[in-house]
Motif scaffolding. Structure first.
Motif, PDB file in Angstrom:
ATOM      1  N   ASP A 117       0.811  -1.216   0.000  1.00  0.00           N
ATOM      2  CA  ASP A 117       0.000   0.000   0.000  1.00  0.00           C
ATOM      3  C   ASP A 117       0.844   1.265   0.000  1.00  0.00           C
ATOM      4  O   ASP A 117       0.478   2.267  -0.630  1.00  0.00           O
ATOM      5  N   VAL A 120       1.606   2.656  -3.330  1.00  0.00           N
ATOM      6  CA  VAL A 120       0.481   3.000  -4.201  1.00  0.00           C
ATOM      7  C   VAL A 120      -0.363   4.141  -3.636  1.00  0.00           C
ATOM      8  O   VAL A 120      -0.654   5.119  -4.322  1.00  0.00           O
ATOM      9  N   LEU A 134      -3.169   8.963  -4.626  1.00  0.00           N
ATOM     10  CA  LEU A 134      -2.080   8.072  -5.018  1.00  0.00           C
ATOM     11  C   LEU A 134      -0.719   8.715  -4.767  1.00  0.00           C
ATOM     12  O   LEU A 134      -0.602   9.940  -4.674  1.00  0.00           O
ATOM     13  N   THR A 135       0.301   7.882  -4.681  1.00  0.00           N
ATOM     14  CA  THR A 135       1.669   8.389  -4.567  1.00  0.00           C
ATOM     15  C   THR A 135       2.045   9.075  -5.876  1.00  0.00           C
ATOM     16  O   THR A 135       1.432   8.836  -6.922  1.00  0.00           O
ATOM     17  N   ALA A 138       2.870   6.498  -8.560  1.00  0.00           N
ATOM     18  CA  ALA A 138       1.688   5.823  -9.095  1.00  0.00           C
ATOM     19  C   ALA A 138       0.878   6.764  -9.964  1.00  0.00           C
ATOM     20  O   ALA A 138       0.364   6.372 -11.026  1.00  0.00           O
ATOM     21  N   LEU A 212      -7.219  -1.280  -8.731  1.00  0.00           N
ATOM     22  CA  LEU A 212      -6.063  -0.396  -8.624  1.00  0.00           C
ATOM     23  C   LEU A 212      -4.755  -1.180  -8.620  1.00  0.00           C
ATOM     24  O   LEU A 212      -3.798  -0.831  -9.323  1.00  0.00           O
ATOM     25  N   TYR A 213      -4.682  -2.235  -7.829  1.00  0.00           N
ATOM     26  CA  TYR A 213      -3.450  -3.014  -7.750  1.00  0.00           C
ATOM     27  C   TYR A 213      -3.066  -3.585  -9.122  1.00  0.00           C
ATOM     28  O   TYR A 213      -1.910  -3.496  -9.547  1.00  0.00           O
ATOM     29  N   VAL A 216      -1.952  -0.744 -11.569  1.00  0.00           N
ATOM     30  CA  VAL A 216      -0.631  -0.195 -11.226  1.00  0.00           C
ATOM     31  C   VAL A 216       0.467  -1.171 -11.632  1.00  0.00           C
ATOM     32  O   VAL A 216       1.497  -0.776 -12.194  1.00  0.00           O
ATOM     33  N   ALA A 220       3.465  -0.353 -14.274  1.00  0.00           N
ATOM     34  CA  ALA A 220       4.713  -0.062 -13.554  1.00  0.00           C
ATOM     35  C   ALA A 220       5.930   0.057 -14.469  1.00  0.00           C
ATOM     36  O   ALA A 220       6.827   0.872 -14.222  1.00  0.00           O
ATOM     37  N   TRP A 228      11.130   2.400  -7.802  1.00  0.00           N
ATOM     38  CA  TRP A 228       9.707   2.244  -7.453  1.00  0.00           C
ATOM     39  C   TRP A 228       9.084   1.098  -8.240  1.00  0.00           C
ATOM     40  O   TRP A 228       8.341   0.277  -7.683  1.00  0.00           O
ATOM     41  N   ILE A 232       7.338  -2.279  -6.783  1.00  0.00           N
ATOM     42  CA  ILE A 232       5.978  -2.716  -7.106  1.00  0.00           C
ATOM     43  C   ILE A 232       5.981  -4.181  -7.530  1.00  0.00           C
ATOM     44  O   ILE A 232       5.172  -4.987  -7.049  1.00  0.00           O
TER      45      ILE A 232
END
Length: 335
Positions: A117, A120, A134-135, A138, A212-213, A216, A220, A228, A232
């Motif tokens: 988490d 993201v 979001l980050t 992301a 979302l997962y 992402v 990535a 990053w 991920i």
């Protein structure tokens, strides 16, 4: 009214009073049509079948004060849990190898992919469509996905009063958070949304959000931050699908009992036991940690929908737990 009278029907509300300008969803059909002409079993069965046809396979028996006394259905229905099965059930509705029976969240794979988490989500106190949710990393790779997929999805839900756009992610209920993180997909069908200006007699658009997962992870590799992106990929892990509990089946599979046990429990017993066992593996020593990592590595193709499926799992298992560098694909397929 003329049609109802012709069909020997009348609409009443929950207390048995005649309907007058009320919400159609709150009304029930009754009348002499559902009164058996005699006390024979044949007459009662005919009236019940007629009621099933009008009531979408669901019938309520109420007393003169409108109180519910009993229900009858030949359809898989549990209104207390909000589970309604298909009008007519088929074997395909109870297999994850058919589109009719697959869980819409994991698409029959039984597991979904989870990420770290912290890589993201930057601020769970913001709403999902807020840029600060979001980050930065992301956001950089998800800009197009958020604009073209996530935001339209949320707008459609809000339009149908199925989503409160003002509620921060952290305050959403568990089901709503899981929907955002792991996704939802619905095939075109009656009640699906139409494109603006589309032909109302055709279904030309549908709700879709892959999670979302998953999105992402898909995006990535486009990141300019190699560290990053690597984080991920390394954090990707399989978790049991929260919607179906690891059965890979539609929710209504919970309502089909086999020897007193819900069908979905029969299906997920072996699979869930395996993942439970992996979760319980001790990781005190470096050897134990490597073993658990190898197991998760071998199962990864099942989570990521690898095109070779079981063959890829078998190949990874051979490479991870033996000294062999490869394995014959034909041997894997036959096994």
């Amino acid at each position: 009214k003329a049609l109802l009278t012709k069909e020997r029907l009348r609409l009443v509300n929950s207390v048995g009073a005649a309907a007058d300008g009320e919400d159609l969803a709150e009304l029930r059909a009754t009348g002499e049509r559902f009164q058996p002409p005699d006390e024979s079993d044949e007459a009662r069965l005919a009236a019940l079948r007629d009621a099933f046809a009008v009531g979408a396979r669901y019938v309520e028996l109420r007393d003169e004060k409108g109180r519910l006394r009993s229900t009858a259905t030949d359809r898989l229905v549990d209104l207390k849990r909000g589970i309604v099965g298909p009008m007519s059930t088929l074997p395909a509705h109870f297999t994850r190898h058919d589109a009719l029976g697959r869980c819409p969240m994991c698409t029959g794979r039984r597991v979904v992919t989870a990420l770290d988490d912290a890589l993201v989500v930057a601020n769970p106190k913001r709403t999902v469509d807020d840029d600060a949710f979001l980050t930065a990393e992301a956001n950089a790779v998800m800009k197009g996905v958020r604009q073209n997929e996530l935001k339209p999805f949320l707008r459609r839900l809000a339009k149908e009063e199925l989503w409160d756009a003002a509620t921060p992610f952290a305050r959403l209920d568990l089901a709503a958070r899981e929907l955002i993180l792991f996704g939802f997909w619905s095939r075109p069908g009656p009640g699906s949304f139409l494109k603006p200006g589309g032909n109302p007699t055709e279904v030309s658009a549908w709700l879709r959000w892959d999670g979302l997962y998953r999105r992402v992870l898909d995006e990535a590799d486009r990141s300019r931050d190699a560290g990053w992106a690597a984080g991920i990929r390394d954090s990707a892990r399989p978790v049991r699908c929260p919607r179906c509990g690891g059965s890979g089946l539609q929710t209504f599979a919970k309502l089909l009992n086999v020897s007193g046990v819900p069908f979905d429990r029969w299906v997920r017993s072996a699979q869930s036991s395996m993942y439970d066992a992996i979760d319980r593996l001790e990781t005190r020593s470096s050897r134990q940690r490597r073993t658990k990592e190898r197991l998760l590595y071998c199962l990864a193709p099942l989570v990521k929908a690898h095109p070779e499926g079981a063959a890829a799992v078998a190949k990874r298992a051979v490479q991870s737990f033996t000294t062999m560098d490869a394995v014959d694909a034909d041997v894997v397929q036959e096994s």
